[in-house]
Write a protein that holds these residues in place. Structure first.
Motif, PDB file in Angstrom:
ATOM      1  N   LEU A 129       0.836  -1.211   0.000  1.00 48.70           N
ATOM      2  CA  LEU A 129       0.000   0.000   0.000  1.00 48.70           C
ATOM      3  C   LEU A 129       0.870   1.260   0.000  1.00 48.70           C
TER       4      LEU A 129
ATOM      5  N   VAL B  91     -11.520  -0.689  -0.678  1.00 44.12           N
ATOM      6  CA  VAL B  91     -11.095  -1.959  -0.064  1.00 44.12           C
ATOM      7  C   VAL B  91     -12.134  -3.024  -0.407  1.00 44.12           C
TER       8      VAL B  91
ATOM      9  N   SER C 246      -2.149  -8.941   0.277  1.00 42.42           N
ATOM     10  CA  SER C 246      -1.395  -9.262   1.502  1.00 42.42           C
ATOM     11  C   SER C 246      -1.283 -10.778   1.611  1.00 42.42           C
TER      12      SER C 246
ATOM     13  N   LYS D  38      -4.684 -14.665   5.440  1.00 44.26           N
ATOM     14  CA  LYS D  38      -5.179 -14.361   4.089  1.00 44.26           C
ATOM     15  C   LYS D  38      -5.280 -15.643   3.245  1.00 44.26           C
TER      16      LYS D  38
HETATM   17  C1  LIG Z   1      -7.664  -4.384   4.290  1.00 50.09           C
HETATM   18  C2  LIG Z   1      -6.229  -4.552   4.663  1.00 50.09           C
HETATM   19  N1  LIG Z   1      -5.306  -3.807   4.055  1.00 50.09           N
HETATM   20  C3  LIG Z   1      -3.998  -3.927   4.343  1.00 50.09           C
HETATM   21  C4  LIG Z   1      -3.551  -4.824   5.294  1.00 50.09           C
HETATM   22  C5  LIG Z   1      -2.101  -4.885   5.615  1.00 50.09           C
HETATM   23  O1  LIG Z   1      -1.528  -6.110   5.262  1.00 50.09           O
HETATM   24  P1  LIG Z   1      -0.259  -6.695   6.023  1.00 50.09           P
HETATM   25  O2  LIG Z   1      -0.708  -7.218   7.336  1.00 50.09           O
HETATM   26  O3  LIG Z   1       0.227  -7.768   5.097  1.00 50.09           O
HETATM   27  O4  LIG Z   1       0.720  -5.583   6.154  1.00 50.09           O
HETATM   28  C6  LIG Z   1      -4.467  -5.636   5.939  1.00 50.09           C
HETATM   29  C7  LIG Z   1      -4.003  -6.605   6.941  1.00 50.09           C
HETATM   30  O5  LIG Z   1      -4.733  -7.293   7.589  1.00 50.09           O
HETATM   31  C8  LIG Z   1      -5.841  -5.494   5.639  1.00 50.09           C
HETATM   32  O6  LIG Z   1      -6.769  -6.236   6.254  1.00 50.09           O
END
Ligand SMILES: Cc1ncc(COP(=O)(O)O)c(C=O)c1O
Length: 385
Positions: free
Chosen positions: A66, A133, A183, A188
């Protein structure tokens, strides 16, 4: 509530790691390539191909993905990015790290994804990007969002951390926005331990992302010597390792089955809870193919004698690892203090938050686990009716 015969704790999400995964990681650990190496390229190609995307850049987490996407989109001081309040805070945090302001737009009450009409209400001369999202694995209204973006000259960065394999109008998520991020955290759809990826159709974004992931290092003057590099713009160390990508490659072999199993469990929950009017089950819009990273129910509190907290605690006491996703981002103290957001700003997101409970869903759940969750949820609801 009278207890069921208790099963061991069932978390809301959990990875699936098998001998094939272990063997592929061990093979790389025995090789010369521990950090960057051939598996990184292979993993990028495999995910890009699966999603139908042209380019992919693997990084150290979904948050890094992101952050990199916002940085190469040029988000900087004074820019506004419109996003949803119902997300993990990383979605908004990275906008702030780039110097921008997250401007929230309320959600659609059924899919729980950002409402395109609300996006229009939040546009300003400073809006630079839209960051939808695909909440819980249900794609956002991507056609409508892209139409707004095209009209206003905005960049769309889709947070598909929950949605690897999801489809929107028959097309897989990954090539439907300017950049799409994934992710690979253990809850996930596939995991690399920690890890993330950015998918894009743009060669310009692709090249910038590869540089950003590696400190901003540019090697474009071979005549200066083999050691020579320059920094033109700052980047981070957002690299992912070769052995993580070996795990990702082996996980990809199981992805279709992982998704199928999640959808099977969701269908069983839907069927079991359909008869309980106090429970609202997740929707799947026509044209959407949801991949159920999470299975979130909402409780009709007005029809229950207990609050969400009591029902949540009752389920936890029965070893069901329920959770709540998420406290709306605008209500975190940081966002209230720094940006002046307050309770009441986003009524649909807040109403959703007060009624939501995430039930366990992951491929390794057995049918017995699923039936146990159903039985205990039904019993708890009956007990508080
Ligand atoms: C909607 C969303 N975006 C971004 C992330 C960030 O991912 P990461 O935990 O791999 O950094 C998450 C993590 O749970 C998420 O749920």
């Amino acid at each position: 509530m009278e207890s069921e015969e208790k099963r061991s704790f069932i978390p809301y999400g959990h990875q699936w790691i098998d001998e094939e995964d272990i063997a592929s990681v061990v093979e790389v650990l025995r090789s010369d390539w521990i950090t960057q190496g051939p598996k990184v390229d292979e993993f990028e190609k495999k995910v890009a191909e699966y999603c139908g995307a042209k380019y992919a850049v693997a990084v150290s987490s979904g948050t890094a993905a992101l952050h990199a996407a916002c940085a190469v989109a040029g988000i900087s001081e004074g820019d506004e990015v419109i996003t949803t309040p119902i997300t993990f805070p990383a979605t908004a945090n990275v906008i702030v790290f780039c110097g921008g302001k997250p401007v929230f737009a309320d959600i659609e009450a059924d899919t729980l994804t950002i409402d395109p009409k609300e996006i229009r209400n939040r546009l300003s001369a400073r809006t630079k990007a839209i960051l939808p999202v695909d909440f819980a694995g249900h794609p956002a209204e991507l056609d409508k969002i892209n139409t707004i973006a095209k009209e206003k000259g905005l960049i769309v960065i889709e947070d598909a951390a929950h949605a690897l394999g999801a489809k929107y109008k028959g097309r897989r998520v990954g090539r439907l926005s300017d950049m799409t991020i994934l992710s690979f955290h253990p809850v996930k759809h596939i995991t690399t331990g920690e890890g993330g990826m950015i998918l894009t159709e743009s060669q310009e974004f692709y090249e910038k992302l590869k540089t950003f992931r590696h400190h901003g290092i540019v090697r474009n003057k071979p005549d200066e010597g083999l050691w020579y590099y320059e920094i033109h713009n700052l980047g981070y160390n957002f690299r992912i390792t070769n052995f993580q990508c070996a795990l990702g490659l082996s996980q990809m072999n199981k992805l279709d089955w992982f998704i199928q199993r999640r959808r099977e469990i969701a269908a069983r929950y839907n069927e079991a809870f359909a008869e309980i009017e106090k429970v609202i089950t997740p929707v799947e819009h026509e044209g959407a193919y949801a991949v159920y990273h999470m299975y979130v129910i909402q409780l009709r509190m007005e029809k229950l004698k207990a609050g969400r907290r009591e029902i949540f605690d009752t389920l936890r006491a029965e070893n069901i690892g329920v959770n709540v996703h998420y406290l709306p981002v605008h209500l975190h103290p940081y966002y209230q203090r720094e940006f002046g957001y307050k309770k009441g700003d986003y009524p649909k997101a807040e109403r959703y938050y007060e009624r939501a409970i995430t039930l366990p869903i992951f491929p390794k759940m057995t049918d017995e686990d699923v039936e146990y969750v159903i039985k205990v949820v039904k019993k708890a609801i009956a007990c508080f009716t």
